[in-house]
Motif scaffolding. Structure first.
Motif, PDB file in Angstrom:
ATOM      1  N   PHE A 182       0.808  -1.218   0.000  1.00 56.89           N
ATOM      2  CA  PHE A 182       0.000   0.000   0.000  1.00 56.89           C
ATOM      3  C   PHE A 182       0.845   1.275   0.000  1.00 56.89           C
ATOM      4  CE2 PHE A 182      -2.567  -3.349   2.022  1.00 56.89           C
ATOM      5  CZ  PHE A 182      -3.576  -3.436   1.067  1.00 56.89           C
ATOM      6  N   THR A 183       2.105   1.156  -0.424  1.00 60.87           N
ATOM      7  CA  THR A 183       2.928   2.339  -0.640  1.00 60.87           C
ATOM      8  C   THR A 183       2.633   2.907  -2.018  1.00 60.87           C
ATOM      9  OG1 THR A 183       4.692   1.535   0.792  1.00 60.87           O
ATOM     10  CG2 THR A 183       5.296   3.183  -0.853  1.00 60.87           C
ATOM     11  N   GLU A 184       2.441   4.201  -2.074  1.00 60.66           N
ATOM     12  CA  GLU A 184       2.069   4.835  -3.335  1.00 60.66           C
ATOM     13  C   GLU A 184       3.169   4.735  -4.376  1.00 60.66           C
ATOM     14  OE1 GLU A 184       1.020   8.886  -2.838  1.00 60.66           O
ATOM     15  OE2 GLU A 184       0.564   9.237  -4.943  1.00 60.66           O
TER      16      GLU A 184
ATOM     17  N   LYS B 179       2.204   5.750  -7.858  1.00 61.32           N
ATOM     18  CA  LYS B 179       1.841   6.934  -8.625  1.00 61.32           C
ATOM     19  C   LYS B 179       0.341   7.185  -8.469  1.00 61.32           C
ATOM     20  CE  LYS B 179       1.941   8.979 -13.254  1.00 61.32           C
ATOM     21  NZ  LYS B 179       2.162   8.728 -14.693  1.00 61.32           N
ATOM     22  N   ASP B 180      -0.027   8.462  -8.333  1.00 61.00           N
ATOM     23  CA  ASP B 180      -1.438   8.856  -8.262  1.00 61.00           C
ATOM     24  C   ASP B 180      -2.211   8.093  -7.184  1.00 61.00           C
ATOM     25  OD1 ASP B 180      -1.080  10.624 -10.378  1.00 61.00           O
ATOM     26  OD2 ASP B 180      -1.553   9.101 -11.874  1.00 61.00           O
ATOM     27  N   GLY B 181      -1.587   7.823  -6.058  1.00 58.25           N
ATOM     28  CA  GLY B 181      -2.257   7.153  -4.952  1.00 58.25           C
ATOM     29  C   GLY B 181      -2.341   5.644  -5.082  1.00 58.25           C
ATOM     30  N   VAL B 182      -1.906   5.110  -6.207  1.00 54.60           N
ATOM     31  CA  VAL B 182      -2.041   3.667  -6.467  1.00 54.60           C
ATOM     32  C   VAL B 182      -0.776   2.936  -6.023  1.00 54.60           C
ATOM     33  CG1 VAL B 182      -2.501   1.921  -8.218  1.00 54.60           C
ATOM     34  CG2 VAL B 182      -3.453   4.226  -8.467  1.00 54.60           C
ATOM     35  N   GLY B 183      -0.956   1.818  -5.297  1.00 59.98           N
ATOM     36  CA  GLY B 183       0.162   0.982  -4.913  1.00 59.98           C
ATOM     37  C   GLY B 183       0.462  -0.063  -5.977  1.00 59.98           C
ATOM     38  N   VAL B 184       1.259  -1.053  -5.605  1.00 61.36           N
ATOM     39  CA  VAL B 184       1.621  -2.129  -6.537  1.00 61.36           C
ATOM     40  C   VAL B 184       1.002  -3.427  -6.047  1.00 61.36           C
ATOM     41  CG1 VAL B 184       3.517  -3.412  -7.595  1.00 61.36           C
ATOM     42  CG2 VAL B 184       3.782  -0.964  -7.107  1.00 61.36           C
ATOM     43  N   ARG B 185       0.273  -4.118  -6.944  1.00 59.80           N
ATOM     44  CA  ARG B 185      -0.373  -5.369  -6.553  1.00 59.80           C
ATOM     45  C   ARG B 185       0.649  -6.500  -6.477  1.00 59.80           C
ATOM     46  NH1 ARG B 185      -5.119  -7.169 -10.236  1.00 59.80           N
ATOM     47  NH2 ARG B 185      -5.390  -8.720  -8.578  1.00 59.80           N
ATOM     48  N   VAL B 186       0.328  -7.435  -5.619  1.00 57.44           N
ATOM     49  CA  VAL B 186       1.145  -8.650  -5.506  1.00 57.44           C
ATOM     50  C   VAL B 186       0.218  -9.851  -5.661  1.00 57.44           C
ATOM     51  CG1 VAL B 186       2.630 -10.032  -4.034  1.00 57.44           C
ATOM     52  CG2 VAL B 186       2.760  -7.536  -3.932  1.00 57.44           C
ATOM     53  N   ILE B 187       0.541 -10.723  -6.580  1.00 58.12           N
ATOM     54  CA  ILE B 187      -0.234 -11.952  -6.744  1.00 58.12           C
ATOM     55  C   ILE B 187       0.289 -12.970  -5.730  1.00 58.12           C
ATOM     56  CG2 ILE B 187      -0.965 -13.738  -8.352  1.00 58.12           C
ATOM     57  CD1 ILE B 187      -1.816 -10.822  -9.050  1.00 58.12           C
ATOM     58  N   PRO B 188      -0.569 -13.627  -4.966  1.00 60.39           N
ATOM     59  CA  PRO B 188      -0.111 -14.599  -3.957  1.00 60.39           C
ATOM     60  C   PRO B 188       0.865 -15.611  -4.568  1.00 60.39           C
ATOM     61  CG  PRO B 188      -2.473 -14.235  -3.746  1.00 60.39           C
ATOM     62  CD  PRO B 188      -2.037 -13.488  -4.966  1.00 60.39           C
ATOM     63  N   GLY B 189       1.952 -15.873  -3.830  1.00 62.52           N
ATOM     64  CA  GLY B 189       2.979 -16.789  -4.317  1.00 62.52           C
ATOM     65  C   GLY B 189       4.179 -16.079  -4.895  1.00 62.52           C
TER      66      GLY B 189
ATOM     67  N   ASP C 149      -1.956   8.893  12.462  1.00 62.92           N
ATOM     68  CA  ASP C 149      -1.183   9.285  11.277  1.00 62.92           C
ATOM     69  C   ASP C 149      -1.286   8.243  10.164  1.00 62.92           C
ATOM     70  OD1 ASP C 149       0.230   7.451  12.812  1.00 62.92           O
ATOM     71  OD2 ASP C 149       2.187   8.213  12.167  1.00 62.92           O
ATOM     72  N   VAL C 150      -1.388   6.956  10.548  1.00 67.18           N
ATOM     73  CA  VAL C 150      -1.540   5.900   9.536  1.00 67.18           C
ATOM     74  C   VAL C 150      -2.886   6.050   8.832  1.00 67.18           C
ATOM     75  CG1 VAL C 150      -1.806   3.415   9.190  1.00 67.18           C
ATOM     76  CG2 VAL C 150      -0.003   4.279  10.691  1.00 67.18           C
ATOM     77  N   ARG C 151      -3.946   6.191   9.637  1.00 59.92           N
ATOM     78  CA  ARG C 151      -5.283   6.354   9.047  1.00 59.92           C
ATOM     79  C   ARG C 151      -5.317   7.548   8.088  1.00 59.92           C
ATOM     80  NH1 ARG C 151     -10.203   4.663   7.178  1.00 59.92           N
ATOM     81  NH2 ARG C 151     -11.782   6.272   7.472  1.00 59.92           N
ATOM     82  N   LYS C 152      -4.766   8.678   8.544  1.00 60.20           N
ATOM     83  CA  LYS C 152      -4.812   9.895   7.738  1.00 60.20           C
ATOM     84  C   LYS C 152      -4.047   9.707   6.414  1.00 60.20           C
ATOM     85  CE  LYS C 152      -4.109  14.912   8.297  1.00 60.20           C
ATOM     86  NZ  LYS C 152      -3.072  15.190   7.322  1.00 60.20           N
ATOM     87  N   SER C 153      -2.884   9.111   6.485  1.00 60.94           N
ATOM     88  CA  SER C 153      -2.079   8.970   5.264  1.00 60.94           C
ATOM     89  C   SER C 153      -2.710   7.971   4.291  1.00 60.94           C
ATOM     90  CB  SER C 153      -0.653   8.538   5.618  1.00 60.94           C
ATOM     91  OG  SER C 153      -0.651   7.226   6.148  1.00 60.94           O
ATOM     92  N   GLN C 154      -3.316   6.899   4.824  1.00 63.43           N
ATOM     93  CA  GLN C 154      -3.937   5.913   3.926  1.00 63.43           C
ATOM     94  C   GLN C 154      -5.176   6.485   3.233  1.00 63.43           C
ATOM     95  OE1 GLN C 154      -2.863   3.036   2.900  1.00 63.43           O
ATOM     96  NE2 GLN C 154      -1.136   2.710   4.287  1.00 63.43           N
ATOM     97  N   VAL C 155      -5.998   7.217   4.009  1.00 63.22           N
ATOM     98  CA  VAL C 155      -7.186   7.833   3.399  1.00 63.22           C
ATOM     99  C   VAL C 155      -6.773   8.815   2.310  1.00 63.22           C
ATOM    100  CG1 VAL C 155      -9.127   9.406   3.811  1.00 63.22           C
ATOM    101  CG2 VAL C 155      -8.683   7.534   5.414  1.00 63.22           C
ATOM    102  N   GLU C 156      -5.790   9.668   2.642  1.00 60.63           N
ATOM    103  CA  GLU C 156      -5.363  10.682   1.668  1.00 60.63           C
ATOM    104  C   GLU C 156      -4.746  10.030   0.430  1.00 60.63           C
ATOM    105  OE1 GLU C 156      -4.526  14.228   4.952  1.00 60.63           O
ATOM    106  OE2 GLU C 156      -2.841  13.151   4.053  1.00 60.63           O
ATOM    107  N   ARG C 157      -3.980   8.945   0.641  1.00 68.82           N
ATOM    108  CA  ARG C 157      -3.407   8.255  -0.526  1.00 68.82           C
ATOM    109  C   ARG C 157      -4.502   7.675  -1.415  1.00 68.82           C
ATOM    110  NH1 ARG C 157      -3.098   3.335  -1.851  1.00 68.82           N
ATOM    111  NH2 ARG C 157      -3.539   2.520   0.226  1.00 68.82           N
ATOM    112  N   ARG C 158      -5.468   7.007  -0.799  1.00 67.55           N
ATOM    113  CA  ARG C 158      -6.523   6.389  -1.602  1.00 67.55           C
ATOM    114  C   ARG C 158      -7.292   7.447  -2.393  1.00 67.55           C
ATOM    115  NH1 ARG C 158      -7.035   2.644   3.047  1.00 67.55           N
ATOM    116  NH2 ARG C 158      -8.673   3.927   3.985  1.00 67.55           N
TER     117      ARG C 158
END
Length: 562
Positions: free
Chosen positions: A395-397, A399-409, A433-442
């Protein structure tokens, strides 16, 4: 013939109306006509009153009419349900239709029962005899009817239905003159598809690999269509035990790397709300096709409405972004479903394709489906061979608030997908601070997402005295009515959120506006007012379960434009 001719068949459920109607439309299409098919039926397995209307003509036809030029009556109930003018041709077995005694219409008497008994066939075969009679009265080539009957029925019953139709054809041809001549072959080749079929085809083209739901009218045929595609296109299609499982299986499949989708109507979507929120906070891509029908609860299960717009926009607790397409044609059903799969993967959000019963189950012609881009799966982590057991900042940004997906495995791609608020690795956290940063990123996804959505479009003359504002399938009804009056143009919303509302406001300003919606409260008007400050005073609303018929629109526009 008039510019648009309306043919209709009516009878009890269980009499094959929904098979013979679309099949006869294909005969008309093969004869050179442009056709539009509109079904009505109650929520009954047998009995009641079913009907299928075909509006056809020399140019494109996209909406139903109130008038009836030719009607095929298969039961007495037909005369309690329909109004006939003096010029209407009614095909029926009048020796066995007691309620038909005083109708004004021109009766075309065909001994349906006697023909079926003579052939030792089942009662239901009366519809094939009647189709033969209708084909003769319209001057159609019987070979086209024969070809479509052979394609519509299984081999063991196809021939006897063709023979029955031939007897009906000859019975009318010997005694009555042709009502109208078919036009040259202007429209072939073209597809004849419903909105649900176009949505399904768009999903397959968009790389869908998993679909799960519990069937619910009017969305059920998406499940049925995709189930037929499993082997040819490598799909997994699951008929689940309920809608809760339907969305949760789709979320799980998407988490595992599938391109996943579910579909339902408003009642089923009510059960899916918790799964919707789960997809939102875990940022698992998901596409939902929701076809509207009158509610609340079971409401009118087999009829049409646009009453779920605000519900779809606000469903589930908390604040999160979503995208809502509102296609107005089969071409848009196809393209927006394709685009919805890309958008869900690009931004890791829920994306809706909002349909209604009229668009889902009515038939429209389409010369070809629109061009689409390429399938885009978004950012996906490729792995880390050096640290295969490492935690990954899912869930680290990037670009444009989007993180990088990981396929299980994936090696080095460990993270937790929790329905709680969480850290970048997915660990549950209630720190401020975690809640605030995650909401703002999303929510940073909102700007680029808005830029990707289709903008409202103006149809018709720019200086028309009246401008209808609508979303979804009303587009097709207005396009049809526009052929009969120049008193209006219209602005269609192919998507409702998110939009660039500054641009929308400029588009609406300075016009004599009137919202036109299949609901009671003018839901689109409320959304426009909330986002632009523009309050549209005039309304043209319908909430009786029926779509707008052509004559109703023309009459309203002529009066409102004065």
């Amino acid at each position: 013939m008039s510019s648009v001719y309306v043919w209709k068949i009516g009878g009890p459920a269980g009499f094959g109306i929904m098979t013979t109607g679309p099949m006869f439309a294909k005969v008309l299409k093969a004869s050179g006509y442009h056709v539009h098919g509109y079904p009505e039926y109650p929520s009954l397995i047998r009995g009641g009153y079913n009907c299928y209307q075909i509006a056809f003509g020399d140019t494109e036809v996209t909406a139903p009419y109130k008038k009836i030029d030719m009607y095929v009556a298969l039961s007495d109930e037909c005369f309690n349900r329909e109004m006939f003018e003096e010029g209407t041709y009614v095909i029926g077995d009048f020796a066995n239709l007691k309620n038909a005694g005083d109708i004004k219409a021109k009766k075309i008497d065909v001994p349906l029962m006697d023909i079926v008994k003579e052939m030792d066939g089942p009662d239901i075969m009366r519809n094939s005899v009647a189709l033969g009679a209708a084909a003769a009265l319209l001057g159609l080539d019987f070979a086209l009817l024969e070809k479509n009957l052979m394609a519509a029925y299984k081999e063991k019953v196809a021939k006897i239905n063709v023979d029955a139709a031939k007897k009906g054809y000859e019975s009318v041809k010997e005694r009555y003159s042709v009502v109208c001549k078919p036009s040259p072959d202007k429209c072939a080749p073209a597809l004849y598809v419903t909105g649900n079929e176009a949505t399904s085809i768009g999903a397959v083209a968009g790389g869908l690999t998993f679909f799960s739901t519990y069937p619910m009218t009017p969305a059920s045929s998406i499940l049925h269509y995709l189930a037929k595609c499993t082997r040819e296109h490598g799909l997994v299609v699951k008929h689940t035990e309920d809608e809760i499982s339907g969305i949760n299986m789709a979320v799980g499949a998407s988490f595992a790397g599938a391109r996943a989708m579910t579909g339902t109507a408003g009642g089923g979507f009510s059960l899916m709300n918790e799964g919707l929120g789960l997809a939102a906070i875990t940022e698992v891509p998901i596409v939902l096709a929701v076809s509207q029908r009158p509610g609340p609860a079971t409401g009118m299960a087999t009829w049409t409405e646009q009453g779920d717009l605000k519900y779809i926009i606000n469903a589930s607790q908390g604040e999160f972004i979503r995208a809502v397409y509102s296609p107005g044609s089969v071409e848009e059903c196809y393209k927006f479903t394709f685009d919805a799969l890309n958008l869900a993967d690009k931004y890791h959000i829920p994306v809706f394709v909002l349909l209604d019963k009229f668009l889902s189950e009515s038939h429209f012609m389409a010369e070809k489906m629109p061009e689409t881009g390429e399938v885009n799966r978004g950012y996906i982590f490729e792995g880390n061979e050096e640290e295969p057991m490492a935690y990954f900042n899912r869930f680290t940004e990037k670009k444009d608030g989007v993180g990088v997906r990981v396929i299980p495995g994936t090696k080095g791609g460990l993270y937790i997908a929790s329905s709680n608020e969480h850290t970048d690795e997915g660990f549950v956290s209630d720190k401020a601070d975690v809640r605030k940063s995650q909401v703002e990123r999303r929510f940073r996804k909102l700007k680029p997402l808005t830029d990707d959505m289709p903008h409202p479009e103006l149809f018709g003359k720019k200086d028309a005295p009246l401008t209808f504002v609508c979303f979804g399938s009303v587009k097709m009804m207005l396009l049809e009515a526009m052929k009969h009056t120049d008193k209006f143009n219209f602005i269609h919303f192919p998507a409702v959120i998110p939009l660039n509302w500054d641009k929308v406001k400029k588009m609406l300003e300075g016009r004599n506006l009137c919202v036109m919606e299949n609901n009671y409260t003018a839901q689109l008007r409320g959304i426009i007012a909330e986002n632009t400050g523009i309050i549209i005073e005039k309304t043209f609303l319908k909430y009786d379960g029926r779509p707008f018929f052509n004559e109703e629109i023309v009459s309203f526009a002529e009066e409102a434009a004065k």
